[in-house]
Design a protein around this motif. Structure first.
Motif, short mmCIF file in Angstrom:
data_model
loop_
_atom_site.label_atom_id
_atom_site.label_comp_id
_atom_site.label_asym_id
_atom_site.label_seq_id
_atom_site.Cartn_x
_atom_site.Cartn_y
_atom_site.Cartn_z
N MET A 234 8.31 5.18 5.00
CA MET A 234 6.92 5.62 5.15
C MET A 234 6.74 6.79 6.11
N THR A 238 8.97 3.11 9.56
CA THR A 238 8.89 1.84 8.84
C THR A 238 9.47 1.97 7.44
N VAL A 240 9.55 -0.14 3.84
CA VAL A 240 8.91 -1.23 3.10
C VAL A 240 9.70 -1.44 1.82
N CYS A 242 9.96 -3.24 -1.77
CA CYS A 242 9.11 -3.83 -2.80
C CYS A 242 9.95 -4.25 -3.98
N SER A 257 -5.72 -4.98 0.39
CA SER A 257 -4.30 -4.65 0.47
C SER A 257 -3.63 -4.85 -0.88
N CYS A 261 2.92 -4.17 -3.06
CA CYS A 261 3.65 -3.11 -2.36
C CYS A 261 2.67 -2.26 -1.56
N HIS A 263 1.34 -0.78 2.74
CA HIS A 263 1.67 -0.48 4.14
C HIS A 263 0.39 -0.11 4.86
N THR A 264 0.36 -0.30 6.17
CA THR A 264 -0.78 0.11 6.99
C THR A 264 -0.26 0.92 8.16
N TYR A 265 -0.73 2.15 8.26
CA TYR A 265 -0.32 3.01 9.37
C TYR A 265 -1.12 2.66 10.62
#
Length: 319
Positions: A234, A238, A240, A242, A257, A261, A263-265
């Protein structure tokens, strides 16, 4: 007791066209098979360890790479012999070397039969040669004439090497990245808001499944490739992972969300090169192959594509 047929028997001889040399790179070697036309990224073969026998459940590493297989194999089905079933055999024995084409062990007859012997098939001594062909599975021994020595299958490609030819035909590719917020000018995500990632416009070449077959050196292999997972870097430190192509975002989902798949910044992309986060999606494939009475698994990783997205801080107006 071994049965001897001292008759003029000529077995069919296929042309041995070895498309893969014995010095072909092993699976762990880095081999640039395809270069992405947009990013210039080399698509790399990588062996990844895993759990044998598992189909690739969430959070596991999937089935392990199971090796090369053996280039010499027995298959009696064309003779209506089903026991033993098709499978690998030693490439050499006291009876000579194994030939997949003849389905037996080959050895030059010494001394050669006299002129006029039926084993010469009407040829004269010195015109080719007569070979013994012993099939231990049926305890059958015959004499065959051949202009050239029958091919030694122990010098041919392994089933795995033939499987790589089938994989090359598949034209496997990195996924087309789908991401919300969209890349490009005027599109900005917000710190703390969900980001969705998925494979855009998926097809058999980007997410599978896809099948292909290839032949070389009397071995035919069929391979099936499936996308196992996608690892998303990302750009904020990070990764991720999936398990699958992800879920495309739709406007009606609002600030929910992603179920598959996302993500949260936690920080904005300000200060990064171009004030954007680089996002890279790397595909991990599992390919199963079968042929020559054998089967196995090949792990393929390193198919990557990248985009850049902007993430900003939410602004609060105070009157």
């Amino acid at each position: 007791m071994r049965r001897l047929i001292a008759a003029a028997v000529l077995l069919p001889l296929a042309v041995a066209s070895f498309l893969v040399s014995a010095g072909a790179p092993a699976a762990a070697d880095t081999v640039c098979q395809v270069t992405d036309p947009e990013t210039g990224v080399c698509l790399i073969w990588i062996e990844v360890p895993g759990t044998p026998g598992q189909p690739g459940e969430p959070d596991d590493d999937g089935p392990e790479d199971t090796g090369h297989g053996q280039s010499c194999y027995w298959d009696g089905t064309a003779q209506n012999i089903h026991k033993p079933p098709p499978g690998p055999v030693p490439c050499s024995s006291e009876y000579g070397y194994w030939s997949n084409n003849y389905n037996c062990y080959i050895q030059l007859v010494d001394p050669q039969p006299p002129a006029g012997d039926p084993a010469w098939q009407g040829h004269e001594p010195g015109d080719g040669a007569v070979y013994s062909c012993y099939q231990p599975q049926s305890d059958l021994l015959i004499y065959v004439w051949s202009a050239d020595p029958p091919p030694n299958s122990g010098a041919g490609p392994t089933p795995r090497e033939v499987a790589t030819l089938a994989i090359d035909q598949m034209n496997l590719s990195a996924i087309n990245i789908g991401i919300a917020p969209k890349p490009g000018p005027g599109s900005i995500g917000i710190v703390g808001m969900p980001v969705w990632m998925w494979a855009a416009n998926p097809d058999s070449h980007t997410v599978g499944p896809i099948n292909a077959s290839a032949s070389a050196g009397s071995i035919t292999v069929t391979a099936t490739a499936r996308l196992h997972r996608v690892t998303w870097d990302m750009g904020d430190g990070t990764d991720v992972t999936c398990n699958g192509p992800g879920t495309p975002y739709k406007a009606e989902y609002g600030d929910r969300s992603s179920p598959t798949c996302g993500h949260t910044y936690e920080k904005s992309s300000a200060g990064k090169p171009g004030d954007k986060y680089p996002v890279t999606a790397t595909s991990d494939w599992v390919i199963t192959w079968a042929g020559a009475g054998q089967g196995g698994t090949i792990r393929l990783n390193g198919l990557s594509r990248a985009v850049e997205i902007s993430i900003g801080e939410a602004q609060v107006l105070v009157n």
